[in-house]
Design a protein around this motif. Structure first.
Motif, mmCIF file in Angstrom:
data_model
loop_
_atom_site.group_PDB
_atom_site.id
_atom_site.type_symbol
_atom_site.label_atom_id
_atom_site.label_comp_id
_atom_site.label_asym_id
_atom_site.label_seq_id
_atom_site.Cartn_x
_atom_site.Cartn_y
_atom_site.Cartn_z
ATOM 1 N N ASP A 247 38.778 42.040 36.932
ATOM 2 C CA ASP A 247 40.131 42.537 36.695
ATOM 3 C C ASP A 247 41.099 41.344 36.656
ATOM 4 N N PRO A 248 41.892 41.197 35.589
ATOM 5 C CA PRO A 248 42.833 40.071 35.528
ATOM 6 C C PRO A 248 43.762 40.008 36.745
ATOM 7 N N VAL A 249 44.087 41.180 37.278
ATOM 8 C CA VAL A 249 44.979 41.197 38.444
ATOM 9 C C VAL A 249 44.302 40.520 39.635
ATOM 10 N N ALA A 250 42.984 40.708 39.749
ATOM 11 C CA ALA A 250 42.255 40.131 40.883
ATOM 12 C C ALA A 250 42.340 38.604 40.862
ATOM 13 N N ILE A 251 42.423 38.026 39.666
ATOM 14 C CA ILE A 251 42.531 36.561 39.588
ATOM 15 C C ILE A 251 43.870 36.129 40.178
ATOM 16 N N LEU A 252 44.912 36.863 39.850
ATOM 17 C CA LEU A 252 46.231 36.522 40.395
ATOM 18 C C LEU A 252 46.226 36.664 41.910
ATOM 19 N N GLU A 253 45.600 37.733 42.390
ATOM 20 C CA GLU A 253 45.562 37.971 43.845
ATOM 21 C C GLU A 253 44.799 36.861 44.576
ATOM 22 N N ARG A 254 43.745 36.371 43.943
ATOM 23 C CA ARG A 254 42.886 35.383 44.613
ATOM 24 C C ARG A 254 43.370 33.955 44.410
ATOM 25 N N TRP A 288 49.878 33.996 34.929
ATOM 26 C CA TRP A 288 49.153 32.768 35.249
ATOM 27 C C TRP A 288 50.084 31.600 35.557
ATOM 28 N N GLU A 289 51.334 31.711 35.137
ATOM 29 C CA GLU A 289 52.247 30.600 35.437
ATOM 30 C C GLU A 289 52.420 30.427 36.947
ATOM 31 N N ASN A 290 52.094 31.508 37.705
ATOM 32 C CA ASN A 290 52.240 31.417 39.165
ATOM 33 C C ASN A 290 50.955 30.984 39.872
ATOM 34 N N LEU A 291 49.878 30.865 39.107
ATOM 35 C CA LEU A 291 48.620 30.445 39.746
ATOM 36 C C LEU A 291 48.751 29.002 40.245
ATOM 37 N N SER A 292 48.155 28.739 41.393
ATOM 38 C CA SER A 292 48.193 27.369 41.931
ATOM 39 C C SER A 292 47.578 26.388 40.943
ATOM 40 N N ALA A 293 46.479 26.818 40.301
ATOM 41 C CA ALA A 293 45.783 25.916 39.381
ATOM 42 C C ALA A 293 46.680 25.519 38.215
ATOM 43 N N VAL A 294 47.424 26.477 37.688
ATOM 44 C CA VAL A 294 48.295 26.182 36.537
ATOM 45 C C VAL A 294 49.493 25.350 37.007
ATOM 46 N N ALA A 295 50.065 25.741 38.125
ATOM 47 C CA ALA A 295 51.232 25.008 38.639
ATOM 48 C C ALA A 295 50.887 23.552 38.951
#
Lengths: 360, 377
Positions: A247-254, A288-295
């Motif tokens: 689930d794409p949402v799960a990636i954001l959550e994790r 994804w702009e809020n993901l640690s990896a992207v930031a």
């Protein structure tokens, strides 16, 4: 009583008779030539990946190998010049082998053109366990071509596979060299990541949101590289070697700290356009702009030929250097990729940024 | 059995008059054609037989190994009558006898069986859209096969008797369920078709679910089963599928007049003509289901042949089942043999599964049939 259509029934019965009479003649073969009869039959016995004991006339001089990883291994141990037949996937993934059209015997691992195999007159036919090996054994038995199952794509049986191919081709020394290179890389990684804190990783394979299940090869290299698979707790009931869509949402959550997207393997250098397109697609995904990896600009796009090469050892080294840059400051994974390409594959390839790039 | 076929049976002409108007016309039957024009049907049947033999023989010559018709004849003569196999002919002989001939014969037998199953189902249920695939028989068999492959962890390959038995058992169970429901609820043929479509979707989803949980080792085998293939053909397969199909043909021909009566005149009229409608319908449907399930259990899911084979035959020889049955046997067999030959030559030396090729060939043919029918109306 009405007359029944007896003539047609008689015709059908005649066809049945002809069918049943087929293939019942006594065929005797001419005596084999002295060259053939002198062959040292059964001089080599190997146990393959599915536990079958296979007898070969001797070390293979001519082999057909399906699966690109199997062909990479054969090339790496020094038996590449003895492979005379391939699948089309190997031809497209490994252009440096310069495989000709008449050397291709199948599109994939299933629909095998046995006539083409027979025409190539191999001493052995090698394919992985997810190929049609039962069928191949039955079809090729008549022609005296033994089938060996060797699963070079399987991370878990790397050493066994290399050793098996070494036996089949009588290239034990080459096999030891390949295993040694693999062990050297994992030894280096183990030393450097010891005592480091695991970094959260999302590893995506080929399709958006497709990731490796716990226990899969991808999951294992994440752990080996000092990471933590953000989906390492999934339990889908599927096989540990499989992948699953999340689930794409799960990636954001994790919130992974590092994201890797690996696309289909090919030694053909990846054009910059593809890297740019994938970079845009990955970083523009919703949220994804809020993901640690992207930031933190820790998103990587890789060609599977590089990062899944040598049973993912090179991928593990790249990943370890991305997760723990301070520990690997003096290590350039590109050097190891170059060694794999030049020393073991005999290929002259461009710099590693044609295969692996940081895109965000 | 109270199964009520769709359409109103109003024709009262005897079933031996296939030129009678009625539902047969909607199947492209002989109603639009004069009796004189159909006097040559035995000749058409013989011509079809000769064409089938010649085309099949030519298909045996096609492939990556060079072999002409004379080589094929020489190999068959050796295999049947025996003799000395010379060294220079050994490989060609082996390729023809062990690879190509069983492949072509299995493809022919499988196509013929599916087409026979289709023509019987279409006639009994008086609906031209009925086939083993649309009734859910083929998808159910594929699920049974996939389940066996999964449960054995891939060790049971496509030629395994466990897989074949599982496919056959599932297909028969589903057929019994469908026909039992149809009988208990006195369904029309159209409702039966809808039930078949629902079951097709259900079994395709169940097979997809098995693929979802399958590991790398078994996934390919299951996927392959859903494509349909004769790449694994051997003489055992030919003997089982071929013998059964060839034995069933005269049996079906024996009931062809009863089939005519039911298809053209309807149940009531057929009963008035002395046909035991219920017994004939149940018996022949069971036979056609076994035919289809047997093919799926050996070759995987091959669509379109059961649907298109009878339609092509009907166009060529009319709707009289005395001729339609053997001609459907030929058209279905030829369709699959040609599709397989295209599949193993178009990307040679690679092989495209016959189930994929036959859909590519069958779909345009079927669309053309539909459009032609509409234009005719």
């Amino acid at each position: 009583m009405r007359k029944r259509p007896a003539r047609a029934a008689t015709l059908a019965a005649a066809i049945a008779l002809v069918l049943s009479a087929a293939a019942c003649g006594n065929v005797t073969e001419e005596s084999p030539t002295s060259e053939e009869s002198d062959g040292n039959e059964g001089s080599l016995t190997v146990v393959d990946d599915v536990g079958r004991t296979v007898e070969l006339d001797g070390p293979a001089e001519r082999a057909v190998i399906l699966n690109s990883y199997g062909n990479e291994f054969a090339q790496a141990i020094g038996a590449g010049d003895r492979v005379v037949g391939f699948d089309r996937v190997s031809a497209s993934r490994l252009p440096y082998l310069e495989i000709a059209g008449d050397e291709i015997v199948s599109e994939d691992l299933q629909e095998i053109n046995y006539e083409s195999v027979v025409q190539l007159d191999p001493d052995v036919f090698i394919l992985p366990r997810n190929g049609a090996w039962q069928e191949a054994s039955e079809q090729l038995e008549t022609f005296g071509i033994p089938v060996v199952v060797a699963t070079a794509w399987d991370f878990d049986v790397f050493h066994e596979t290399v050793e098996l191919l070494g036996e089949v081709f009588d290239e034990e020394a080459g096999a030891r060299q390949v295993s040694g290179f693999y062990d050297e890389i994992f030894g280096l990684i183990t030393d450097r990541v010891a005592g480091t804190e695991p970094v959260r990783v999302y590893w995506e394979t080929e399709q958006p949101y497709l990731t490796g299940l716990p226990g899969s090869g991808f999951d294992q290299i994440i752990v080996a590289a000092g990471g933590e698979n953000v989906f390492g707790d999934l339990d889908t009931g599927g096989d540990e070697q499989s992948e699953t869509t999340v689930d794409p949402v799960a990636i954001l959550e994790r919130d992974p700290e590092v994201v890797v997207h690996e696309f289909g393997p090919s030694a053909e250098p990846t054009g910059q356009g593809r890297f740019d397109t994938l970079a845009d697609e990955l970083t523009s995904r919703a949220g994804w702009e809020n993901l640690s990896a992207v930031a933190d600009d820790r998103v990587f796009v890789t060609n599977g030929w590089a990062t899944s090469g040598l049973s993912k050892a090179i991928g593990a080294l790249y990943l370890a250097s991305w997760l723990h840059p301070e520990e690997f400051a003096d290590i350039d994974p590109g050097d190891y990729l170059a060694r794999w390409a030049e020393e073991f594959q005999g290929a002259d390839l461009p710099d590693d940024d044609a295969y692996v790039q940081r895109v965000g | 059995m109270k199964l009520s076929p769709g359409g109103q049976a109003t024709a009262t002409l005897p079933p031996s008059s296939p030129a009678s108007p009625g539902p047969a016309e909607s199947q492209g039957g002989p109603g639009r054609r004069s009796r004189a024009a159909w006097a040559g049907r035995p000749a058409v049947l013989w011509a079809g037989t000769v064409v089938s033999v010649l085309v099949s023989a030519w298909c045996v010559t096609a492939g990556t190994t060079n072999a002409g018709l004379l080589d094929v004849w020489r190999a068959i003569r050796l295999a049947v009558f025996g003799g000395v196999l010379t060294e220079d002919f050994a490989q060609t002989y082996s390729v023809i006898i062990n690879l190509r001939l069983p492949r072509v014969l299995l493809a022919f037998a499988a196509g013929a069986a599916l087409s026979l199953a289709g023509v019987v189902m279409q006639g009994l249920l008086r609906n031209p859209l009925v086939s083993p695939f649309t009734l859910g028989v083929s998808p159910a068999a594929a699920f049974g096969a996939a389940l066996a492959i999964l449960l054995t962890g891939g060790s049971a390959g496509s030629g395994s008797w466990l897989v074949i038995g599982s496919a056959l058992g599932t297909a028969l169970a589903v057929s019994a369920l469908v026909l039992g429901l149809a009988s208990a609820k006195a369904m029309s043929a159209a409702t039966l078709l809808l039930l078949g479509i629902a079951l097709t979707q259900l079994f395709e989803a169940m097979t997809a679910a098995l693929q979802f949980v399958a590991d790398e080792n078994t996934l390919q085998a299951i996927v392959r089963w859903t494509f349909g293939s004769v790449n694994n053909a051997d003489w055992n397969d030919v003997v089982v599928v071929g013998s059964f199909t060839v034995v069933v043909l005269p049996l079906l021909l024996w009931f062809s007049r009863d089939l005519n009566a039911i298809a053209f005149a309807g149940d009531d009229a057929a009963k008035s003509l002395g046909v035991h409608v219920t017994a004939v319908r149940v018996g022949l449907i069971v036979v056609s289901v076994v035919l289809a399930a047997l093919v799926v259990s050996f070759c995987g899911v091959i669509g379109f042949v059961g649907l298109v084979g009878p339609h092509i035959a009907r166009l060529a020889i009319g709707a009289d089942h005395r001729y339609l049955l053997p001609f459907s046997f030929l058209t279905g067999g030829l369709l699959l043999v040609i599709a397989d030959t295209v599949g193993r030559t178009v990307l040679a030396p690679s092989v495209v599964p016959v189930g994929i090729v036959v859909a590519f060939i069958g779909a345009p043919v079927f669309i053309n049939l539909i459009l032609t029918r509409k234009a005719a109306q």
